[in-house]
Design a protein around this motif. Structure first.
Motif, short mmCIF file in Angstrom:
data_model
loop_
_atom_site.label_atom_id
_atom_site.label_comp_id
_atom_site.label_asym_id
_atom_site.label_seq_id
_atom_site.Cartn_x
_atom_site.Cartn_y
_atom_site.Cartn_z
N GLY A 45 -8.24 1.25 1.00
CA GLY A 45 -7.10 2.88 0.95
C GLY A 45 -6.05 1.89 1.20
N PRO A 46 -4.71 3.01 0.81
CA PRO A 46 -3.60 3.06 1.34
C PRO A 46 -3.34 3.12 2.97
N ALA A 47 -2.49 1.87 2.47
CA ALA A 47 -1.97 1.88 4.87
C ALA A 47 -1.71 3.36 5.38
N THR A 48 -2.09 3.36 6.85
CA THR A 48 -1.73 4.39 7.33
C THR A 48 -0.98 4.57 8.61
N ARG A 49 -0.34 5.02 8.48
CA ARG A 49 0.80 4.83 10.13
C ARG A 49 0.98 5.72 11.23
N PHE A 90 0.34 -2.27 4.35
CA PHE A 90 1.15 -1.31 4.91
C PHE A 90 3.06 -1.64 4.51
N ALA A 91 3.09 -3.32 4.38
CA ALA A 91 4.07 -3.51 4.19
C ALA A 91 4.73 -3.05 2.63
N ALA A 92 3.49 -2.50 2.09
CA ALA A 92 4.25 -2.61 0.87
C ALA A 92 4.82 -1.99 0.41
N LYS A 93 4.87 -1.20 1.39
CA LYS A 93 6.05 0.41 1.90
C LYS A 93 7.69 0.53 2.65
N LEU A 94 7.60 -1.30 3.22
CA LEU A 94 8.49 -1.16 3.87
C LEU A 94 10.04 -2.07 3.23
N VAL A 99 13.14 -4.63 3.02
CA VAL A 99 12.88 -5.99 2.59
C VAL A 99 13.51 -6.33 4.33
N TRP A 100 12.97 -7.93 4.68
CA TRP A 100 13.00 -8.02 5.51
C TRP A 100 12.55 -7.57 6.76
N HIS A 101 11.61 -6.54 6.59
CA HIS A 101 10.41 -6.07 7.08
C HIS A 101 9.65 -6.70 7.72
N ALA A 102 8.50 -6.79 8.25
CA ALA A 102 7.71 -7.38 8.74
C ALA A 102 6.18 -6.75 9.85
N VAL A 103 4.83 -6.86 9.43
CA VAL A 103 4.46 -6.07 10.30
C VAL A 103 3.67 -7.12 11.13
N ARG A 104 2.67 -6.49 12.03
CA ARG A 104 1.64 -7.54 13.13
C ARG A 104 0.95 -6.96 12.84
N ALA A 105 -0.45 -6.83 12.43
CA ALA A 105 -1.84 -5.94 13.42
C ALA A 105 -2.36 -6.56 13.80
N GLU A 106 -2.78 -6.15 15.54
CA GLU A 106 -4.23 -7.21 16.08
C GLU A 106 -4.94 -6.96 15.45
N VAL A 107 -5.70 -6.11 14.80
CA VAL A 107 -6.95 -6.39 13.92
C VAL A 107 -6.88 -5.75 12.68
N GLN A 108 -7.01 -6.01 11.70
CA GLN A 108 -7.45 -5.85 9.99
C GLN A 108 -8.65 -4.85 9.63
N THR A 109 -8.87 -3.71 9.16
CA THR A 109 -10.09 -2.89 9.18
C THR A 109 -10.67 -3.92 7.85
N ALA A 110 -9.48 -3.89 6.85
CA ALA A 110 -9.64 -4.95 5.25
C ALA A 110 -9.22 -5.46 4.67
N GLY A 111 -9.44 -6.80 5.46
CA GLY A 111 -7.59 -7.30 5.04
C GLY A 111 -8.59 -8.16 4.20
N ARG A 112 -6.78 -8.65 3.09
CA ARG A 112 -7.03 -8.44 1.78
C ARG A 112 -6.90 -10.63 1.70
N GLY A 113 -8.27 -10.99 1.31
CA GLY A 113 -7.27 -12.42 0.53
C GLY A 113 -7.57 -12.16 -0.98
N LEU A 118 -0.17 -11.15 9.96
CA LEU A 118 1.35 -10.78 9.30
C LEU A 118 1.27 -10.36 8.17
N SER A 119 2.89 -9.39 7.52
CA SER A 119 3.30 -9.56 6.03
C SER A 119 4.32 -9.52 6.51
N ALA A 120 5.15 -10.01 5.78
CA ALA A 120 6.51 -10.24 5.35
C ALA A 120 6.96 -9.90 4.11
N VAL A 121 8.06 -9.00 4.27
CA VAL A 121 9.15 -8.50 3.16
C VAL A 121 10.02 -9.17 2.59
N VAL A 122 10.00 -10.02 1.52
CA VAL A 122 11.20 -10.82 1.29
C VAL A 122 11.45 -10.26 0.26
#
Ligand code: BTN
Length: 294
Positions: A16-20, A54-58, A60-74, A89-93
């Motif tokens: 689902g969509p990221a929540t913050r 989560f980073a989809a809404k950030l 450029v040059w923002h990044a997000v690191r999570a301690e855990v992901q509940t639905a990490g995508r491969g 970690l996800s980074a927006v370039v």
């Protein structure tokens, strides 16, 4: 981290969509902490479904690191096990307008680009991101690692890191990095026992996750800027040094599978495959659904 074929990645429904949540600076309460680091604005959160979402809404040059992901995508719509102690970690370039830095036709599934990106403007960006991860690992003191096309990082054929690039909007790309640091993926899936490896298994001391993120983000920014200014050709030799090839592989393509010898990528980032007769064919990353080492 591991490859697409690894059982570390299990099929799952769509995340689902990221929540913050904002306000507090206490990670243990699922709050978001924001700070400047190596030219990036970094968001740290305790738990999120997927840092890429989560980073989809950030910007450029923002990044997000999570301690855990509940639905990490491969890759290949699989779930990426993202337990405590790993770097998620996800980074927006930035992504230039199509045609500016593009090389070749690109459509679905270019390298580790995942849908909804249908025609990435920089089909070689997954390779550049892989190089950034490898440069960071080298700076942290790791030796003896290699890359498996397009950008899995392996140590002794066990997966240390995997990348997933998402292009949610035309102007930017989310580079998602999963790196096993001191987490225990095999505790979630016993089949990973002999398939995954972790940074702490190879370094004398366990590095802090924010410190690993800082090194990685610094290299990613440097190389993303270098590639956009000079093109992929400028870093082609550095990428090719990471395959430790040539290797016998089976390519899964739009029109079937093809065996051959994977030698390198060309200056456009196309994969070069040599057949039994010694003929070399260049494949745009968008044509290659999967590369299996045999
Ligand atoms: C692969 O299948 O090899 C790619 C795995 C990518 C996992 C990372 S963890 C951070 C980012 N957020 C996600 O949901 N996936 C990527």
């Amino acid at each position: 981290m591991s490859v697409a074929s690894s059982p570390m990645l299990r099929k799952a429904g769509h995340a689902g969509p990221a929540t913050r949540s904002g306000g507090s600076h206490d990670l243990t309460q699922h709050a978001e902490q924001v700070f400047e680091l190596e030219g990036w604005t970094v968001h740290e959160v305790a738990s999120v479904d997927s840092t890429n979402l989560f980073a989809a809404k950030l910007p450029v040059w923002h990044a997000v690191r999570a301690e855990v992901q509940t639905a990490g995508r491969g890759r290949f719509q699989r779930i990426w096990i993202s337990d405590q102690g790993g770097l998620w970690l996800s980074a927006v370039v930035p992504s230039p307008p199509r045609g500016v830095a593009s090389s070749g036709p690109g459509h679905e599934n270019a390298g580790s680009f995942a849908p909804p990106c249908s025609r990435p403007a920089q089909p070689w960006l997954p390779l550049v991101a892989g190089l950034a991860v490898c440069d960071a690992l080298a700076e942290l003191g790791l030796t003896g690692f290699r890359m498996r096309w397009p950008n899995d990082v392996l140590v002794r054929d066990r997966k240390l890191a995997g990348l997933l690039l998402d292009q949610f909007t035309p102007d930017r790309v989310v580079v998602g990095v999963g790196l096993n640091v001191r987490n225990q993926p095999e505790a979630s899936d016993a089949a990973l026992q002999n398939q995954a490896t972790r940074l702490v298994d190879w370094l004398p001391e366990s590095p802090g996750l924010t410190a690993v993120a800082a090194v990685l983000l610094r290299h990613l920014r440097r190389l993303a800027l270098e590639a956009s200014q000079q093109g992929f050709a400028a870093m082609q030799p550095r990428v090719n040094a990471l395959w430790q090839g040539p290797r016998r592989v089976q390519l899964l393509l739009d029109d079937g599978s093809r065996p051959g010898l994977f030698t390198s990528v060309d200056e456009d980032g196309c994969l070069l495959l040599e057949d039994e007769a010694g003929r070399t064919t260049a494949y745009n990353p968008s044509q290659v659904h999967h590369l299996r080492e045999i």
